[in-house]
Design an enzyme around this catalytic site. Structure first.
Site, PDB file in Angstrom:
ATOM      1  N   ASP A 152       0.689  -1.223   0.053  1.00  0.00           N
ATOM      2  CA  ASP A 152      -0.025  -0.051  -0.067  1.00  0.00           C
ATOM      3  C   ASP A 152       0.932   1.073  -0.050  1.00  0.00           C
ATOM      4  O   ASP A 152       1.879   1.456   0.774  1.00  0.00           O
ATOM      5  CB  ASP A 152      -0.758  -0.127   1.059  1.00  0.00           C
ATOM      6  CG  ASP A 152      -1.858   1.115   1.144  1.00  0.00           C
ATOM      7  OD1 ASP A 152      -2.953   0.894   0.720  1.00  0.00           O
ATOM      8  OD2 ASP A 152      -1.547   2.003   1.658  1.00  0.00           O
ATOM      9  N   ASP A 184      -2.489   9.701 -10.425  1.00  0.00           N
ATOM     10  CA  ASP A 184      -2.615   8.630 -11.158  1.00  0.00           C
ATOM     11  C   ASP A 184      -1.252   8.179 -11.884  1.00  0.00           C
ATOM     12  O   ASP A 184      -0.707   6.776 -12.091  1.00  0.00           O
ATOM     13  CB  ASP A 184      -3.768   8.931 -12.336  1.00  0.00           C
ATOM     14  CG  ASP A 184      -5.023   8.858 -12.027  1.00  0.00           C
ATOM     15  OD1 ASP A 184      -5.236   8.138 -11.117  1.00  0.00           O
ATOM     16  OD2 ASP A 184      -5.732   9.252 -12.804  1.00  0.00           O
ATOM     17  N   GLU A 193      -4.860   2.323  -4.094  1.00  0.00           N
ATOM     18  CA  GLU A 193      -3.242   2.484  -4.032  1.00  0.00           C
ATOM     19  C   GLU A 193      -2.938   0.991  -3.569  1.00  0.00           C
ATOM     20  O   GLU A 193      -1.624   1.029  -3.257  1.00  0.00           O
ATOM     21  CB  GLU A 193      -2.875   3.604  -3.363  1.00  0.00           C
ATOM     22  CG  GLU A 193      -3.057   3.571  -1.742  1.00  0.00           C
ATOM     23  CD  GLU A 193      -4.674   4.151  -1.503  1.00  0.00           C
ATOM     24  OE1 GLU A 193      -4.804   4.456  -0.318  1.00  0.00           O
ATOM     25  OE2 GLU A 193      -5.443   4.127  -2.153  1.00  0.00           O
TER      26      GLU A 193
END
Length: 298
Positions: free
Chosen positions: A176, A193, A219
């Site tokens: 993560d 992005d 994410e």
């Protein structure tokens, strides 16, 4: 009869080629270099490769531009050098390349610069096989270009069956990106992005031909590693963490980077997709609670 000059041949080589002078200022940058790195000629001519362009790092994540640069060593002693390194792509991710560096001399034999020839080290056959599967939109993450959660689910089920029926071990890494919401809110969703793309491609460039990386959601990423032992699981996990930290985007003159927290585990007898994923996810949260930008293995 068409005359083909050496300049034309150099410009159209598939490999990347660039020349630097004694101060390591780039004077030639061919189309192959543009293709592999994403940097256009107009962006690099007159600049140094260490100026947030290639910024090579080695397999241990060491910044070669700061210490141990093979190009600088060749400019000093004239020796030919070869190395496998990871360059900084314009999109931010780390790309594995093989480089060969040689000195350029004048008619008097004095070193006046250096030439580096480089080619990407991605396993073409692996990519072709993956694309055959991932070209189906159902298995492809449209943003990052890697596998999506459905692809990860299918692969994880295969790994568990291999362990149950053939005693083939596998590892799972749950990852993560740290403080991603803050990053998104600060720099905008477009840059957010771009970071997701950078992280996905950086991980993909580090893995073995049998490994896969997929975007789990938001994410979060998942990495599946067949035929692995605890030592290798730890080594790959730490390399992934370090290379994410060493990757960066240039937004104007601002250098942006992120870190990630990882949880890594080996599959055990009786595991289900849910149990092994939940275990890796819990280990990832231990990394978060312990300060982030670290790996927890269990």
């Amino acid at each position: 009869m068409i005359e083909v000059t050496s300049d034309v041949i150099l410009e159209n080589l598939f490999d990347g080629v660039y020349f630097v002078d004694k101060d390591r200022c780039i004077t030639i940058w061919n189309k192959g270099a543009e293709r592999i790195t994403g940097f256009e000629k107009k962006e690099v001519i007159g600049r140094r490769c260490a100026d947030n362009i290639l910024r090579h790092i080695d397999a241990d994540g060491r910044e070669l531009c700061l210490s141990g640069c093979p190009l600088a060593a060749t400019l000093a002693d004239g020796s030919v050098r070869e190395a496998d390194v990871y360059l900084h792509h314009k999109q931010g991710h780390r790309l594995p390349v093989s480089v060969r560096i040689s000195a350029v001399r004048n008619s008097a034999g004095e070193i006046i610069g250096g030439m580096e020839v480089f080619t990407d080290n991605l396993n073409s056959m692996r990519l072709m096989k993956e694309l055959e599967l991932l070209k189906l939109e159902a298995y492809l993450d449209s943003l990052t270009g890697i596998g999506n959660r459905r692809y990860a689910d299918i692969t994880l089920q295969t790994r568990i069956l291999e362990q149950q029926n053939h005693n083939i071990s596998f590892g799972l890494i749950f990852l993560d990106i740290d403080h991603f919401k803050i990053f998104n809110d600060t720099y905008g969703h477009k840059t957010g992005d771009d970071v997701l793309i950078m992280v996905g491609k950086t991980i993909a460039g580090l893995l073995r031909s049998t490994d896969i990386v997929a975007r789990w959601g938001g994410e979060e990423f998942i990495i599946l590693l067949p035929a692995i032992n605890p030592t290798l699981l730890k080594s790959i996990s730490q390399r992934v963490r370090l290379f994410i930290q060493r990757s960066y985007l240039m937004v104007g003159t601002t250098k942006l980077s992120v870190t990630a927290s990882l949880g890594a585990t080996l599959g055990i007898p009786g595991d289900t997709p849910e149990s092994v994923t939940r275990r890796a996810d819990s280990l990832m949260y231990v990394s978060k609670m312990s300060g982030r930008n670290r790996v927890t293995i269990g």
